[in-house]
Design a protein around this motif. Structure first.
Motif, PDB file in Angstrom:
ATOM      1  N   CYS A 196       0.864  -1.182   0.000  1.00 37.04           N
ATOM      2  CA  CYS A 196       0.000   0.000   0.000  1.00 37.04           C
ATOM      3  C   CYS A 196       0.898   1.228   0.000  1.00 37.04           C
ATOM      4  O   CYS A 196       2.115   1.101   0.106  1.00 37.04           O
ATOM      5  CB  CYS A 196      -0.943  -0.002   1.199  1.00 37.04           C
ATOM      6  SG  CYS A 196      -0.075   0.263   2.765  1.00 37.04           S
ATOM      7  N   LEU A 201      -0.794   4.756   4.419  1.00 35.67           N
ATOM      8  CA  LEU A 201      -1.973   3.879   4.491  1.00 35.67           C
ATOM      9  C   LEU A 201      -1.727   2.602   5.306  1.00 35.67           C
ATOM     10  O   LEU A 201      -2.536   1.681   5.274  1.00 35.67           O
ATOM     11  CB  LEU A 201      -2.436   3.496   3.075  1.00 35.67           C
ATOM     12  CG  LEU A 201      -3.033   4.610   2.207  1.00 35.67           C
ATOM     13  CD1 LEU A 201      -3.566   4.029   0.897  1.00 35.67           C
ATOM     14  CD2 LEU A 201      -4.159   5.358   2.906  1.00 35.67           C
ATOM     15  N   ARG A 203      -1.907   2.028   8.470  1.00 34.33           N
ATOM     16  CA  ARG A 203      -2.971   1.807   9.451  1.00 34.33           C
ATOM     17  C   ARG A 203      -4.274   1.393   8.753  1.00 34.33           C
ATOM     18  O   ARG A 203      -5.012   0.555   9.260  1.00 34.33           O
ATOM     19  CB  ARG A 203      -3.155   3.099  10.277  1.00 34.33           C
ATOM     20  CG  ARG A 203      -4.153   2.997  11.421  1.00 34.33           C
ATOM     21  CD  ARG A 203      -3.704   2.029  12.522  1.00 34.33           C
ATOM     22  NE  ARG A 203      -4.838   1.588  13.343  1.00 34.33           N
ATOM     23  CZ  ARG A 203      -5.508   0.452  13.155  1.00 34.33           C
ATOM     24  NH1 ARG A 203      -5.174  -0.375  12.191  1.00 34.33           N
ATOM     25  NH2 ARG A 203      -6.512   0.123  13.936  1.00 34.33           N
ATOM     26  N   ASP A 204      -4.535   1.974   7.581  1.00 42.22           N
ATOM     27  CA  ASP A 204      -5.759   1.633   6.827  1.00 42.22           C
ATOM     28  C   ASP A 204      -5.729   0.172   6.365  1.00 42.22           C
ATOM     29  O   ASP A 204      -6.746  -0.527   6.414  1.00 42.22           O
ATOM     30  CB  ASP A 204      -5.900   2.550   5.608  1.00 42.22           C
ATOM     31  CG  ASP A 204      -5.953   4.024   5.986  1.00 42.22           C
ATOM     32  OD1 ASP A 204      -7.044   4.599   5.952  1.00 42.22           O
ATOM     33  OD2 ASP A 204      -4.894   4.580   6.330  1.00 42.22           O
ATOM     34  N   ALA A 207      -6.383  -1.964   9.272  1.00 42.67           N
ATOM     35  CA  ALA A 207      -7.813  -1.926   9.628  1.00 42.67           C
ATOM     36  C   ALA A 207      -8.622  -2.900   8.777  1.00 42.67           C
ATOM     37  O   ALA A 207      -9.566  -3.532   9.262  1.00 42.67           O
ATOM     38  CB  ALA A 207      -8.353  -0.509   9.470  1.00 42.67           C
ATOM     39  N   ARG A 388      -7.479   6.921   0.246  1.00 45.77           N
ATOM     40  CA  ARG A 388      -8.195   6.665   1.511  1.00 45.77           C
ATOM     41  C   ARG A 388      -9.716   6.749   1.373  1.00 45.77           C
ATOM     42  O   ARG A 388     -10.426   5.818   1.778  1.00 45.77           O
ATOM     43  CB  ARG A 388      -7.683   7.587   2.618  1.00 45.77           C
ATOM     44  CG  ARG A 388      -8.322   7.267   3.981  1.00 45.77           C
ATOM     45  CD  ARG A 388      -7.705   8.044   5.113  1.00 45.77           C
ATOM     46  NE  ARG A 388      -6.377   7.538   5.433  1.00 45.77           N
ATOM     47  CZ  ARG A 388      -5.259   8.240   5.280  1.00 45.77           C
ATOM     48  NH1 ARG A 388      -5.302   9.472   4.804  1.00 45.77           N
ATOM     49  NH2 ARG A 388      -4.091   7.717   5.602  1.00 45.77           N
ATOM     50  N   LEU A 391     -10.983   3.743  -0.456  1.00 42.34           N
ATOM     51  CA  LEU A 391     -10.960   2.549   0.396  1.00 42.34           C
ATOM     52  C   LEU A 391     -12.124   2.571   1.392  1.00 42.34           C
ATOM     53  O   LEU A 391     -12.796   1.556   1.606  1.00 42.34           O
ATOM     54  CB  LEU A 391      -9.620   2.463   1.131  1.00 42.34           C
ATOM     55  CG  LEU A 391      -9.381   1.237   2.016  1.00 42.34           C
ATOM     56  CD1 LEU A 391      -9.460  -0.051   1.199  1.00 42.34           C
ATOM     57  CD2 LEU A 391      -8.024   1.326   2.724  1.00 42.34           C
ATOM     58  N   ASN A 392     -12.364   3.733   1.989  1.00 41.63           N
ATOM     59  CA  ASN A 392     -13.465   3.847   2.959  1.00 41.63           C
ATOM     60  C   ASN A 392     -14.819   3.599   2.303  1.00 41.63           C
ATOM     61  O   ASN A 392     -15.684   2.918   2.860  1.00 41.63           O
ATOM     62  CB  ASN A 392     -13.445   5.219   3.644  1.00 41.63           C
ATOM     63  CG  ASN A 392     -12.269   5.346   4.598  1.00 41.63           C
ATOM     64  OD1 ASN A 392     -11.742   4.336   5.071  1.00 41.63           O
ATOM     65  ND2 ASN A 392     -11.834   6.567   4.874  1.00 41.63           N
ATOM     66  N   LYS A 395     -15.153  -0.198   1.616  1.00 45.45           N
ATOM     67  CA  LYS A 395     -15.478  -0.979   2.824  1.00 45.45           C
ATOM     68  C   LYS A 395     -16.953  -0.805   3.193  1.00 45.45           C
ATOM     69  O   LYS A 395     -17.633  -1.765   3.546  1.00 45.45           O
ATOM     70  CB  LYS A 395     -14.584  -0.544   3.998  1.00 45.45           C
ATOM     71  CG  LYS A 395     -13.128  -0.914   3.781  1.00 45.45           C
ATOM     72  CD  LYS A 395     -12.225  -0.771   5.004  1.00 45.45           C
ATOM     73  CE  LYS A 395     -12.479   0.416   5.881  1.00 45.45           C
ATOM     74  NZ  LYS A 395     -11.430   0.581   6.928  1.00 45.45           N
TER      75      LYS A 395
END
Length: 418
Positions: A196, A201, A203-204, A207, A388, A391-392, A395
């Motif tokens: 990544c 990213l 931490r993302d 997650a 980000r 990705l959010n 999800k």
């Protein structure tokens, strides 16, 4: 020079190969003096040559027994060329305006000779990065998806025909397994292949690996991908598998083709358009803030699904008394029942589309193979700022896909998460 066993072609042996293959040598009027050959295999898997002479042109694609971008350490069946040729011919028969014609296939050499999509055709992904509008894209791609998915499903065919073809394409198991790994498994666990935009990213990505609800949902999608032989899907229908001009849309590279869930194709295409949308801020500059272009992408997302819905259900209505065995005319002959069945089917397909699209987005941000839309943003912190929200959104779509009733609601969600 006989080509009775497999060997990798280079420019010199390719000329010999063409000479020995009338289906190809005829295309260039047997003129070998002014032949121009260019290797353009910028893909992850194969060798691709463009062959041009004053009399004609074609493309030669050869599958090799490993993943080209990784090397011989990742073996890969060259039989994929057989399934690609099979899918090109079948999809080309059903949607001839949107699939390049196959001139020649050689199973021993894993070679396909097909129409060369001459300039100004470019890969759609590159056009999206450049900010070019394609006014007919949604019209053409919805046409291609409606025709290929409807006509290879049990809505149109008998179970005997269907099972025969499902069995044939079951042979493409290695490429299906590759998809299972990179789309439905690796992003959700520690894997050497994952990457990544680090450190931004990290931490993302973590997650994603820690999200139990996400894992629950992706398991359901993986099971559909592996078990549901709904129609002959392209299997890799992203914006890098489509070549375009403003007037033409051509779908290429169906080497991942198999009988699977329809939503996997529709989702792959729409998911990649959403990635292109989120990448635009990284390509904006003082001369062009890309705002109008982002609106065009959202319109295209909306139109792609709406037109697909309209065309797919129109084909279904037209052939509802045909030989398709999913809903036998003797049982589903009341108009209101036909509509009920259709609504339920299309709603399930819509939710599949959102789920698979989201899974494809996640893997392009925290998995092995990324997209040029983001990768071409050289400033890593800026790239991460684009990735980000994508990705959010992915999800959220994956987990809450059943709450969406329309494509308009999806587009609103995309706009809110910027």
């Amino acid at each position: 020079m006989a080509f009775t066993e497999f060997r990798t072609l280079d420019e010199k042996s390719l000329v010999e190969y063409i000479k020995a293959t009338p289906a190809l040598s005829d295309k260039i009027g047997n003129n070998f003096d002014d032949l121009k050959i260019k290797e353009v295999g910028d893909g992850n898997l194969n060798f691709v040559y463009i062959v041009v002479s004053p009399a004609g042109s074609f493309v030669v694609k050869q599958a090799i027994p490993y993943v080209r971008c990784i090397g011989e350490s990742w073996p890969m069946t060259k039989e994929r060329a057989y399934f690609e040729a099979l899918a090109l011919r079948e999809h080309g028969r059903l949607s001839p305006e949107n699939v390049p014609e196959v001139y020649h296939f050689d199973r021993t050499m894993s070679v396909i000779g097909m129409r060369y999509l001459e300039p100004p055709h470019i890969i759609l992904r590159k056009g999206l990065i450049a900010g070019i509008e394609y006014p007919l894209l949604a019209e053409h791609i919805s046409d291609y998806m409606a025709k290929t998915l409807y006509h290879t499903s049990l809505l149109y065919r008998t179970t005997t025909e269907h099972k025969h073809d499902v069995a044939e394409f079951c042979g493409n198991v290695e490429l299906c397994r590759l998809t299972e790994q990179v789309v439905f498994s690796d992003p959700y666990k520690e894997s050497d292949f994952n990457r990544c935009t680090s450190p931004y990213l990290d931490r993302d990505a973590e997650a994603v690996r820690e999200d139990d609800i996400l894992k629950l949902e992706v398991a359901e999608l993986k099971s559909k991908f592996c078990e549901r032989s709904q129609a002959l899907v392209h299997g890799d229908l992203h914006t890098g598998s489509v070549m375009v001009t403003r007037e033409s849309t051509q779908v290429i590279d169906p080497e991942f083709a198999f009988y699977g869930p329809m939503g996997f194709d529709i989702g792959a295409f729409i998911g990649n358009l959403i990635l292109a949308f989120y990448a635009q801020d990284g390509h904006a500059d003082q001369g062009n803030d890309r705002k109008t272009y982002k609106e065009w992408i959202l319109r295209t997302i909306k139109e792609t699904w709406s037109l697909f819905y309209k065309k797919f259900t129109a084909l279904w209505d037209e052939h509802k008394d045909g030989s398709g065995e999913a809903y036998l005319p003797g049982i589903y002959n009341k108009p209101e029942l036909h509509q009920l069945v259709q609504r339920k089917f299309m709603q399930d397909l819509f939710h599949d589309t959102l789920g698979f699209g989201a899974a494809k987005m996640i893997r392009r941000i925290v998995g092995v193979a990324h997209v040029e839309d983001f990768e071409s943003i050289t400033d890593a912190s800026k790239r991460a700022q684009c990735e980000r929200p994508a990705l959010n959104l992915a999800k959220m779509l994956l987990k809450e896909r059943r709450n969406f009733q329309s494509i308009d609601e999806v587009v609103s969600a995309i706009q809110q998460l910027q």
